[in-house]
Structures are given as C-alpha cells and as structure tokens.
Design a protein around this motif. Structure first.
Motif, PDB file in Angstrom:
ATOM      1  N   ILE A  30       0.808  -1.220   0.000  1.00 36.77           N
ATOM      2  CA  ILE A  30       0.000   0.000   0.000  1.00 36.77           C
ATOM      3  C   ILE A  30       0.838   1.267   0.000  1.00 36.77           C
ATOM      4  CG2 ILE A  30      -1.968  -1.114   1.101  1.00 36.77           C
ATOM      5  CD1 ILE A  30      -1.178   0.359   3.697  1.00 36.77           C
ATOM      6  N   GLY A  31       2.063   1.181   0.495  1.00 40.78           N
ATOM      7  CA  GLY A  31       2.947   2.347   0.498  1.00 40.78           C
ATOM      8  C   GLY A  31       2.519   3.410   1.497  1.00 40.78           C
ATOM      9  N   ASP A  32       3.318   4.456   1.548  1.00 41.31           N
ATOM     10  CA  ASP A  32       3.095   5.540   2.506  1.00 41.31           C
ATOM     11  C   ASP A  32       1.732   6.191   2.314  1.00 41.31           C
ATOM     12  OD1 ASP A  32       3.534   7.361   4.493  1.00 41.31           O
ATOM     13  OD2 ASP A  32       4.859   8.639   3.318  1.00 41.31           O
ATOM     14  N   LYS A  33       1.328   6.404   1.091  1.00 38.32           N
ATOM     15  CA  LYS A  33       0.045   7.072   0.820  1.00 38.32           C
ATOM     16  C   LYS A  33      -1.147   6.215   1.241  1.00 38.32           C
ATOM     17  CE  LYS A  33       1.560  10.232  -2.692  1.00 38.32           C
ATOM     18  NZ  LYS A  33       1.947  11.334  -1.896  1.00 38.32           N
ATOM     19  N   GLY A  34      -1.032   4.922   1.121  1.00 42.43           N
ATOM     20  CA  GLY A  34      -2.124   4.030   1.483  1.00 42.43           C
ATOM     21  C   GLY A  34      -2.314   3.853   2.979  1.00 42.43           C
ATOM     22  N   LEU A  35      -1.339   4.252   3.767  1.00 41.81           N
ATOM     23  CA  LEU A  35      -1.431   4.094   5.222  1.00 41.81           C
ATOM     24  C   LEU A  35      -2.622   4.830   5.814  1.00 41.81           C
ATOM     25  CD1 LEU A  35       2.199   4.347   6.623  1.00 41.81           C
ATOM     26  CD2 LEU A  35       0.619   2.449   6.848  1.00 41.81           C
ATOM     27  N   GLN A  36      -2.929   5.979   5.271  1.00 42.08           N
ATOM     28  CA  GLN A  36      -4.002   6.809   5.821  1.00 42.08           C
ATOM     29  C   GLN A  36      -5.349   6.097   5.772  1.00 42.08           C
ATOM     30  OE1 GLN A  36      -3.380  10.218   3.411  1.00 42.08           O
ATOM     31  NE2 GLN A  36      -1.754  11.020   4.724  1.00 42.08           N
ATOM     32  N   LEU A  76       2.373  -2.376   9.932  1.00 40.40           N
ATOM     33  CA  LEU A  76       1.897  -1.881   8.635  1.00 40.40           C
ATOM     34  C   LEU A  76       2.713  -0.662   8.212  1.00 40.40           C
ATOM     35  CD1 LEU A  76      -0.399  -2.489   6.587  1.00 40.40           C
ATOM     36  CD2 LEU A  76      -1.733  -0.744   7.760  1.00 40.40           C
ATOM     37  N   ALA A  77       2.928   0.257   9.136  1.00 42.11           N
ATOM     38  CA  ALA A  77       3.703   1.464   8.827  1.00 42.11           C
ATOM     39  C   ALA A  77       5.159   1.129   8.513  1.00 42.11           C
ATOM     40  CB  ALA A  77       3.632   2.448   9.995  1.00 42.11           C
ATOM     41  N   ALA A  78       5.727   0.168   9.202  1.00 40.92           N
ATOM     42  CA  ALA A  78       7.115  -0.224   8.931  1.00 40.92           C
ATOM     43  C   ALA A  78       7.261  -0.707   7.487  1.00 40.92           C
ATOM     44  CB  ALA A  78       7.562  -1.308   9.906  1.00 40.92           C
ATOM     45  N   GLY A  79       6.306  -1.500   7.023  1.00 45.93           N
ATOM     46  CA  GLY A  79       6.347  -1.955   5.636  1.00 45.93           C
ATOM     47  C   GLY A  79       6.162  -0.807   4.666  1.00 45.93           C
ATOM     48  N   ALA A  80       5.198   0.063   4.943  1.00 43.89           N
ATOM     49  CA  ALA A  80       4.900   1.178   4.042  1.00 43.89           C
ATOM     50  C   ALA A  80       6.024   2.198   4.005  1.00 43.89           C
ATOM     51  CB  ALA A  80       3.597   1.853   4.468  1.00 43.89           C
ATOM     52  N   LEU A  81       6.722   2.364   5.117  1.00 45.10           N
ATOM     53  CA  LEU A  81       7.809   3.357   5.186  1.00 45.10           C
ATOM     54  C   LEU A  81       9.158   2.768   4.793  1.00 45.10           C
ATOM     55  CD1 LEU A  81       6.720   5.163   8.463  1.00 45.10           C
ATOM     56  CD2 LEU A  81       6.361   5.912   6.097  1.00 45.10           C
ATOM     57  N   GLU A  82       9.109   1.569   4.234  1.00 50.15           N
ATOM     58  CA  GLU A  82      10.283   0.911   3.668  1.00 50.15           C
ATOM     59  C   GLU A  82      11.397   0.648   4.675  1.00 50.15           C
ATOM     60  OE1 GLU A  82      11.400   3.204   0.231  1.00 50.15           O
ATOM     61  OE2 GLU A  82       9.492   2.811  -0.760  1.00 50.15           O
ATOM     62  N   VAL A  83      11.003   0.224   5.879  1.00 49.39           N
ATOM     63  CA  VAL A  83      11.988  -0.238   6.853  1.00 49.39           C
ATOM     64  C   VAL A  83      12.598  -1.519   6.285  1.00 49.39           C
ATOM     65  CG1 VAL A  83      12.255  -1.199   9.179  1.00 49.39           C
ATOM     66  CG2 VAL A  83      10.787   0.778   8.819  1.00 49.39           C
ATOM     67  N   SER A  84      13.886  -1.692   6.466  1.00 52.86           N
ATOM     68  CA  SER A  84      14.564  -2.884   5.970  1.00 52.86           C
ATOM     69  C   SER A  84      13.893  -4.143   6.523  1.00 52.86           C
ATOM     70  CB  SER A  84      16.027  -2.869   6.411  1.00 52.86           C
ATOM     71  OG  SER A  84      16.589  -4.154   6.336  1.00 52.86           O
ATOM     72  N   PRO A  85      13.443  -5.043   5.641  1.00 50.45           N
ATOM     73  CA  PRO A  85      12.805  -6.272   6.135  1.00 50.45           C
ATOM     74  C   PRO A  85      13.718  -7.086   7.046  1.00 50.45           C
ATOM     75  CG  PRO A  85      12.422  -6.033   3.786  1.00 50.45           C
ATOM     76  CD  PRO A  85      13.412  -4.962   4.177  1.00 50.45           C
TER      77      PRO A  85
END
Length: 158
Positions: A30-36, A76-85
């Motif tokens: 979903i990316g950063d924009k989809g988090l909302q 969810l935010a960690a994935g969307a904000l591209e935290v290293s898996p």
C-alpha cells in the motif's frame, strides 16, 4: 510441563512472525500514501515519527508493549515506510522471543499459584459480578443510543 516451557516462546514467536510478515508486506504494497486508509492520522504521525527517528529501537519498544497497544499499525507502517525487512524481522524475532520467554518463565514460576487463585470462590464471584455489571451497562448504553438516534419529532411525541 516445565521441561517443555522453552518451546512456548519459540512457537509463539514463529506464529507471531507469520502474522507480522503478512501485515508488513501489506504495508509494502500500500505504500506511505495508502497508510491513511488503515491508520488514523494522529496515530500515523506518531508512528511515522518514531520509525523515522528511532528505527529498530522504536519497533523493539513498541513490540514489548503488551496488548491492547496497536502494534499492527506499527507493523503496517514499517512496511509502508520501507523499513529494511531484515532489520524489521530480526528486531521482531528478538523482542518476541524475549517477551514470550519472560511470560513462559512467569508461567512456570507462578502458574500453579495463579490457577489456584483463578479457581477460588472469591475470584469467581468477582468475575461474575463484573459480567453482570458489564451486561447492565451494555443494555443501558444500547437504550441511550437508540433513544438518541430517534428523529426529533418521535422524541418529542414520546
């Protein structure tokens, strides 16, 4: 048994990692924009700030906080904000093993005492009283909700 208590943190951590993996990859998708769409703005701003400034430390602290803390939003935010898996899942594994390990140790140490306390008449009477109180308050709340949602003309007639 006490001998198998060390298995509990491992099994619980593996199961938790599976659920977190699904949520993390959903965040990536979903990316950063989809988090909302999934997380309230106020909560999202706090989570975003903590992840961006503290990274793995923020994740570790959030993971150690017991429910009802909304850890799903953090994942969810960690994935969307591209935290290293790799960083995310390594941190998650360590903190989950620690948390579930402590809980297992407490269960081994105090389990029999807690079970005898839970089976006591006093505890069961307190729980029964709380259940009745919750039921009464629920009925009261539903009645108030129904009355407040009636149109004004029907309320005046009543």
């Amino acid at each position: 048994s006490q001998a198998a208590a060390w298995l509990v943190p491992i099994v619980a951590s593996v199961g938790s990692m599976g659920g977190a993996a699904f949520t993390f990859w959903k965040g990536v998708k979903i990316g950063d924009k989809g988090l909302q769409r999934y997380v309230a703005d106020r909560r999202l701003q706090r989570i975003r700030g903590r992840i961006e400034h503290s990274g793995a430390i923020a994740l570790a602290i959030a993971d150690l906080i017991p429910p009802p803390f909304p850890f799903t939003a953090v994942v969810l935010a960690a994935g969307a904000l591209e935290v290293s898996p790799t960083l995310f899942f390594a941190t998650l594994l360590v903190t989950r093993l620690a948390r579930f390990g402590i809980e297992a140790l407490l269960a081994v140490r105090f389990g029999k005492q807690i079970l005898s306390w839970l089976e006591s008449d006093l505890f069961q009477n307190v729980v029964l009283t709380l259940i009745v109180l919750a039921a009464v308050l629920t009925v009261f709340g539903v009645v108030r909700l129904i009355r407040s949602s009636r149109p004004a003309s029907r309320r005046a007639a009543a």
